[in-house]
Design a protein around this motif. Structure first.
Motif, PDB file in Angstrom:
ATOM      1  N   ARG A   1      -9.326  12.591   4.307  1.00 48.72           N
ATOM      2  CA  ARG A   1      -8.774  12.233   5.668  1.00 48.72           C
ATOM      3  C   ARG A   1      -7.636  11.339   4.888  1.00 48.72           C
ATOM      4  O   ARG A   1      -6.851  11.007   6.053  1.00 48.72           O
ATOM      5  N   THR A   2      -7.895  10.750   3.686  1.00 51.82           N
ATOM      6  CA  THR A   2      -6.705   9.997   3.271  1.00 51.82           C
ATOM      7  C   THR A   2      -5.440  10.602   3.264  1.00 51.82           C
ATOM      8  O   THR A   2      -4.240   9.793   3.164  1.00 51.82           O
ATOM      9  N   ASN A   3      -4.981  12.500   3.575  1.00 46.89           N
ATOM     10  CA  ASN A   3      -4.224  12.330   3.066  1.00 46.89           C
ATOM     11  C   ASN A   3      -3.251  12.820   4.413  1.00 46.89           C
ATOM     12  O   ASN A   3      -1.827  12.326   4.085  1.00 46.89           O
ATOM     13  N   ASP A   4      -3.793  12.514   5.493  1.00 45.62           N
ATOM     14  CA  ASP A   4      -3.687  12.089   6.746  1.00 45.62           C
ATOM     15  C   ASP A   4      -2.662  10.630   7.220  1.00 45.62           C
ATOM     16  O   ASP A   4      -2.352  10.492   7.335  1.00 45.62           O
ATOM     17  N   LEU A   5      -4.099   9.985   6.441  1.00 44.29           N
ATOM     18  CA  LEU A   5      -3.924   8.253   6.719  1.00 44.29           C
ATOM     19  C   LEU A   5      -2.674   7.570   5.455  1.00 44.29           C
ATOM     20  O   LEU A   5      -1.467   6.723   6.236  1.00 44.29           O
ATOM     21  N   ALA A   6      -2.493   8.374   4.851  1.00 44.60           N
ATOM     22  CA  ALA A   6      -1.235   8.019   4.238  1.00 44.60           C
ATOM     23  C   ALA A   6      -0.202   8.601   3.591  1.00 44.60           C
ATOM     24  O   ALA A   6       0.364   8.741   2.251  1.00 44.60           O
ATOM     25  N   ASP A   7       0.122   9.593   4.172  1.00 46.78           N
ATOM     26  CA  ASP A   7       1.114  11.263   4.098  1.00 46.78           C
ATOM     27  C   ASP A   7       2.244  10.142   4.009  1.00 46.78           C
ATOM     28  O   ASP A   7       3.563  10.314   3.167  1.00 46.78           O
ATOM     29  N   GLY A   8       2.400   9.041   4.865  1.00 46.69           N
ATOM     30  CA  GLY A   8       3.436   8.567   5.537  1.00 46.69           C
ATOM     31  C   GLY A   8       4.217   7.862   4.111  1.00 46.69           C
ATOM     32  O   GLY A   8       5.601   8.265   3.485  1.00 46.69           O
ATOM     33  N   THR A   9       3.381   7.426   3.964  1.00 44.22           N
ATOM     34  CA  THR A   9       3.482   6.141   2.160  1.00 44.22           C
ATOM     35  C   THR A   9       4.025   6.905   1.136  1.00 44.22           C
ATOM     36  O   THR A   9       4.899   6.816   0.134  1.00 44.22           O
ATOM     37  N   ASN A  10       3.041   8.159   0.934  1.00 45.79           N
ATOM     38  CA  ASN A  10       3.212   8.845  -0.243  1.00 45.79           C
ATOM     39  C   ASN A  10       4.305   9.666  -0.240  1.00 45.79           C
ATOM     40  O   ASN A  10       5.379   9.530  -0.987  1.00 45.79           O
ATOM     41  N   GLU A  11       5.302   9.908   1.480  1.00 44.34           N
ATOM     42  CA  GLU A  11       6.060  10.639   1.033  1.00 44.34           C
ATOM     43  C   GLU A  11       7.903   9.323   0.173  1.00 44.34           C
ATOM     44  O   GLU A  11       8.398   9.532   0.227  1.00 44.34           O
TER      45      GLU A  11
ATOM     46  N   VAL B   1      -1.043  13.353  -7.359  1.00 42.69           N
ATOM     47  CA  VAL B   1      -2.100  12.584  -8.239  1.00 42.69           C
ATOM     48  C   VAL B   1      -1.969  11.403  -7.141  1.00 42.69           C
ATOM     49  O   VAL B   1      -2.449  10.476  -6.839  1.00 42.69           O
ATOM     50  N   LEU B   2      -0.988  11.947  -5.661  1.00 41.62           N
ATOM     51  CA  LEU B   2      -0.834  10.827  -4.846  1.00 41.62           C
ATOM     52  C   LEU B   2      -1.535  12.383  -3.290  1.00 41.62           C
ATOM     53  O   LEU B   2      -1.924  10.864  -2.810  1.00 41.62           O
ATOM     54  N   GLU B   3      -2.763  13.232  -3.591  1.00 38.31           N
ATOM     55  CA  GLU B   3      -2.935  13.352  -3.259  1.00 38.31           C
ATOM     56  C   GLU B   3      -4.722  13.408  -3.206  1.00 38.31           C
ATOM     57  O   GLU B   3      -4.913  13.563  -4.159  1.00 38.31           O
ATOM     58  N   ALA B   4      -5.494  13.342  -2.278  1.00 38.42           N
ATOM     59  CA  ALA B   4      -6.908  14.493  -2.617  1.00 38.42           C
ATOM     60  C   ALA B   4      -6.308  15.398  -2.111  1.00 38.42           C
ATOM     61  O   ALA B   4      -6.688  16.092  -0.571  1.00 38.42           O
TER      62      ALA B   4
END
Length: 264
Positions: A187-197, A218-221
Motif C-alpha cells: 500500500r505504500t506504493n499507492d500512498l507515496a507515489d506522488g511524493t516519489n515522482e 529504493v523508493l518502492e515497496a
C-alpha cells in the motif's frame, strides 16, 4: 473501523487498526501507527498528529541518518525511543536517506551500477539473518509491548523497509493473514507515489543524466523484497513462527501480551 486521516508531509503514514488478527479480533484503531520520518510534516499536519495522542515514537533510523534529516515535528511530549536498524557495511540505508532528502548521489554510483533491486533484496535478507537486526527488531517489539507506550508511532526514513518489516513482525504475531500483511506492505506504493515522482522529478532537474531506473527501486515497496525476507525466514527458521520464537524471542507469553494490548 479505523478513522480516516492523512499527513501531507508523510503520505504513507497509516493506522494499522482494522486488520483482522487472531480469532477474528481486529487490530485496535489508534494504537499502532506506521510512518516515514516526520521531519517534512507541514503545519496543517500537526493538529492531525495531535489528535493521535501519541505516547511513544519509535525511530528506527541510525544516528547518521537523523543528523542530516530535518528533525521530527512532534506534538506534545511523546517518549522518543531510538532503535537503529542499520548495517554500516551496506550503503543502501544511507542511499535511501540521501534520495529522500535530495542529497548528492555521486557517492553511490557504484551501488547503482551493481543493481539497486538486488541490493534491496539483500537488505531484506539481512533483516532476518543479521544478528544486529535481530537485536534491534527484538527491542522494537519489546517497546511496543511495554505498558506506557501506546499509542505508538514507528518510522524509519522512507517508512517502507525497516518500518515495513517491523509491521510484518507485529502483524504476524497478532495473527493477521499473510495476504493482508502483504497488501499493507504494498500500500505504500499507492500512498507515496506522488511524493516519489516529485522526488525523482526534482533530482532530474538537478542532474539531467541521472539514471532514474537505478533510483526508483529504493523508493518502492516491491514483492520481491518481501519475498527475499520470507525466503530467508523459511531457510533459517522453517517459517515465521520459528523466526518469531528463535530470533526475536516472541514466545507464547509475549504474543499473548501483544494481542491483549493491540487487538479488540
Amino acid at each position: 473501523m479505523t478513522a480516516e486521516w492523512s499527513l501531507t508531509g508523510a503520505p504513507n503514514a497509516r493506522d494499522l487498526g482494522g486488520l483482522v488478527g487472531a480469532d477474528g479480533r481486529r487490530v485496535r484503531s489508534g494504537v499502532l501507527i506506521r510512518a516515514s520520518g516526520l521531519g517534512r510534516l507541514v503545519d496543517d499536519d500537526l493538529p492531525t498528529l495531535g489528535k493521535l495522542g501519541l505516547s511513544c515514537v519509535l525511530d528506527l533510523r541510525a544516528a547518521t541518518e537523523i543528523e542530516v534529516a530535518p528533525p521530527d515535528r512532534l506534538v506534545g511530549e511523546p517518549r522518543v525511543v531510538h532503535v537503529p536498524v542499520h548495517d554500516p557495511q551496506h550503503p543502501v540505508f544511507t542511499y535511501v536517506s540521501s534520495v529522500m532528502l535530495g542529497h548528492d548521489l555521486s557517492a553511490y554510483e557504484a551501488l547503482a551500477r551493481e543493481g539497486t533491486t538486488g541490493a534491496m533484496e539483500a537488505i531484506y535478507r539481512w533483516f532476518v539473518a543479521g544478528p544486529a537486526a535481530a537485536v534491534a527488531f527484538t527491542r522494537a517489539v519489546r517497546t511496543v509491548a511495554e505498558d506506557a507506550n501506546l499509542p505508538l508511532l514507528y518510522h524509519c526514513s522512507a517508512g517502507k523497509d525497516r518500518t515495513g518489516w517491523l509491521s510484518v513482525i507485529l502483524l504476524t504475531a497478532l495473527g493477521v493473514d499473510r495476504d493482508a500483511i502483504r497488501a499493507d506492505y504494498l500500500r505504500t506504493n499507492d500512498l507515496a507515489d506522488g511524493t516519489n515522482e516529485a522526488i525523482l522529478g526534482a533530482m532530474l532537474v538537478r542532474r539531467p543524466n541521472l539514471d532514474l531506473e537505478a533510483i526508483r527501486p529504493v523508493l518502492e515497496a516491491r514483492e520481491s523484497y518481501l519475498a527475499a525476507a520470507y525466503d530467508e525466514v523459511d531457510r533459517r527458521h522453517g517459517g515465521m513462527d520459528g523466526y518469531l520464537r528463535e530470533a526475536l524471542g516472541i514466545d507464547d507469553a509475549l504474543r499473548a501480551t501483544l494481542r491483549e494490548r493491540l487487538l479488540d
